[in-house]
Enzyme design. Structure first.
Site, mmCIF file in Angstrom:
data_model
loop_
_atom_site.group_PDB
_atom_site.id
_atom_site.type_symbol
_atom_site.label_atom_id
_atom_site.label_comp_id
_atom_site.label_asym_id
_atom_site.label_seq_id
_atom_site.Cartn_x
_atom_site.Cartn_y
_atom_site.Cartn_z
ATOM 1 C CG ASP A 249 52.627 62.614 41.676
ATOM 2 O OD1 ASP A 249 52.710 62.399 42.757
ATOM 3 O OD2 ASP A 249 51.305 62.858 41.192
ATOM 4 C CE LYS B 259 48.208 66.876 37.117
ATOM 5 N NZ LYS B 259 49.115 66.865 38.181
ATOM 6 C CG ASP C 137 49.071 63.018 36.642
ATOM 7 O OD1 ASP C 137 49.336 61.995 36.364
ATOM 8 O OD2 ASP C 137 48.937 63.547 37.785
ATOM 9 C CE LYS D 9 44.843 64.146 37.726
ATOM 10 N NZ LYS D 9 46.186 63.643 38.391
ATOM 11 C CE LYS E 225 50.869 65.387 43.673
ATOM 12 N NZ LYS E 225 50.026 64.349 43.490
ATOM 13 N N GLY F 128 49.700 68.840 43.906
ATOM 14 C CA GLY F 128 48.716 69.315 44.705
ATOM 15 C C GLY F 128 48.050 67.993 45.041
ATOM 16 C CD GLU G 26 51.926 64.618 37.508
ATOM 17 O OE1 GLU G 26 51.641 65.687 36.889
ATOM 18 O OE2 GLU G 26 51.663 64.381 38.584
ATOM 19 C CB SER H 201 45.249 69.164 37.970
ATOM 20 O OG SER H 201 44.941 67.978 37.842
HETATM 21 O O1 OSB Z 1 48.169 63.067 40.608
HETATM 22 O O2 OSB Z 1 48.612 65.228 40.741
HETATM 23 C C1 OSB Z 1 48.015 64.428 41.100
HETATM 24 C C2 OSB Z 1 44.930 65.346 43.054
HETATM 25 C C3 OSB Z 1 44.831 64.391 43.675
HETATM 26 C C4 OSB Z 1 45.919 63.298 43.708
HETATM 27 C C5 OSB Z 1 46.691 63.326 42.962
HETATM 28 C C6 OSB Z 1 47.014 64.244 42.085
HETATM 29 C C7 OSB Z 1 45.931 65.372 42.069
HETATM 30 C C8 OSB Z 1 45.785 66.192 41.055
HETATM 31 C C9 OSB Z 1 45.213 67.675 41.573
HETATM 32 O O3 OSB Z 1 46.418 66.217 39.883
HETATM 33 C C10 OSB Z 1 46.219 68.462 42.009
HETATM 34 C C11 OSB Z 1 45.550 69.828 42.605
HETATM 35 O O4 OSB Z 1 44.884 70.668 41.916
HETATM 36 O O5 OSB Z 1 45.505 69.858 44.092
HETATM 37 MG MG MG Z 2 50.204 63.253 39.470
#
Ligand code: OSB
Ligand code: MG
Length: 369
Positions: A238, A161, A188, A163, A262, A290, A213, A135
């Site tokens: 999510d 992925k 995402d 953001k 998660k 994550g 996402e 991510s």
């Molecule tokens: O939205 O998936 C998410 C990290 C912190 C809070 C929310 C998210 C995320 C990530 C990173 O996208 C996931 C990771 O590499 O741990």
């Molecule tokens: Mg997410």
């Protein structure tokens, strides 16, 4: 197993580089490490509540409060032989899934150690390696982002992925697609759009994304169902999926066609497994998300992702993507085939390095039965 003592430890881990989403930016990662002592064994769990109520309403402060004043008093000194029994004891406490998941993970670790098997095995995992994706946060400009993607692909990550948010979406994805036409790519939004953005979001269909996402509000199902009817791109939820019941309702109204699971968000590994099982029954693919976990939370995520219906790449990257030095040994590493090995030793299958844990500890309390 009698819960003879429980330790709470608030730690702060410095991220190798800042992580920015549509709604917040993290440079350090605070979390709570829970340890359960029982029959000469120690089990560890990570509570993933963060610095502020950005991803969810929970924070390290609320989680510490709920653990110390409600969860620990409910379970300390009790004889627990199953995670179901823990869940039943915590039922009167509404919400606060991350606080609950932190202690539940420590119990999974202790129970698995007592049986001399891995948490993955105890959960019913079937894979010996899990697919690792990455991510990638928001950067200051597109050329910088393209360089970061290049570097991550060279390290072996096969699914990227990104953001996104209004103003950092179409132009970015167009540039990324032009440079990497065949790369497995997803986006995402962390709830940055509303259903009024429907015609804007329709334009995402041109990029051949694996999935989009959480485009809409953090607790919405209804508008996502409407959006999914209008989009070719699969929607993955999510934030909106907080319980197994949420998952069932979301699938019933087709608010999504993929779920990011998660454990922290859904109250623990048992609920995560229930969502996995439901999705498997209905032919819906899942993957493990994550929360920038340390090796302790990451080990639990890896165990979860070894279940058979985790068929899409997970947001479980190598320790080195996040930390200069993880608090476990050995660290999680990316194999040449873009996977991470599932530890086979008892419990989480990794060794917590107490001396490193102590070095990052900000606050500590032990509760004895
Ligand atoms: O939205 O998936 C998410 C990290 C912190 C809070 C929310 C998210 C995320 C990530 C990173 O996208 C996931 C990771 O590499 O741990
Ligand atoms: Mg997410």
């Amino acid at each position: 197993m009698k819960l003879e003592a429980i330790e709470l430890r608030q730690i702060t881990m410095e991220l190798i580089e800042p992580f920015e989403t549509s709604g917040w930016r993290e440079t350090v990662r605070p979390c709570i490490i829970v340890a359960i002592h029982s029959d000469g064994l120690t089990g560890y769990g990570e509570c993933v509540a963060g610095a502020g109520p950005w991803y969810s309403y929970e924070t390290v402060e609320t989680a510490w409060h709920v653990l110390k004043d409600f969860i620990i008093p409910a379970v300390l000194g009790k004889d627990l032989t199953s995670v179901e029994a823990l869940q039943a004891m915590l039922k009167p406490i509404r919400g606060h899934p991350m606080a609950k998941a932190g202690i539940e993970a420590a119990l999974w670790d202790v129970l698995a150690q007592a049986k001399n098997i891995s948490v993955a095995k105890l959960l019913g995992g079937t894979k010996d390696r899990i697919e690792s994706g990455i991510s990638i946060g928001i950067y200051k400009d597109i050329p910088t982002l393209l360089d970061v993607i290049e570097e991550r692909r060279a390290q072996g990550y096969r699914r990227i992925k990104l953001k996104i948010k209004p103003g950092w979406d179409l132009e970015v994805l167009r540039a990324v697609r032009q440079r990497f036409p065949d790369m497995a790519l997803m986006a995402d939004a962390n709830a940055a759009y509303t259903i009024a953005d429907l015609s804007h979001l329709r334009q995402l269909d041109e990029f051949g994304l694996m999935m989009l996402e959480q485009p809409l509000d953090y607790d919405d199902l209804i508008d996502h169902s409407r959006l999914q009817r209008e989009l070719k791109t699969p929607i993955c939820l999510d934030e909106s999926i907080k319980t197994p019941d949420d998952a069932r309702k979301a699938l019933d109204i087709r608010a999504c066609t993929i779920i990011n699971i998660k454990p922290g968000r859904v109250g623990g590994l048992l609920n995560a497994k229930k969502i996995h099982d439901l999705c498997q029954e209905r032919g819906v693919p899942v993957w493990c998300g994550g929360m920038l976990e340390t090796g302790i939370g990451r080990a639990a995520n890896v165990a979860l992702a070894s279940l058979p219906n985790f068929v899409l790449p997970n947001d479980i990257s190598a320790s080195a993507r996040y930390w200069k030095e993880d608090i476990i040994e050995p660290p999680f590493v990316l194999e040449h085939d873009g996977t991470i090995k599932v530890p086979t030793g008892p419990g989480l299958g990794v060794r917590v390095v107490r001396e490193r844990l102590e070095r990052v500890t900000q606050r500590y309390q032990i509760f004895r039965a």
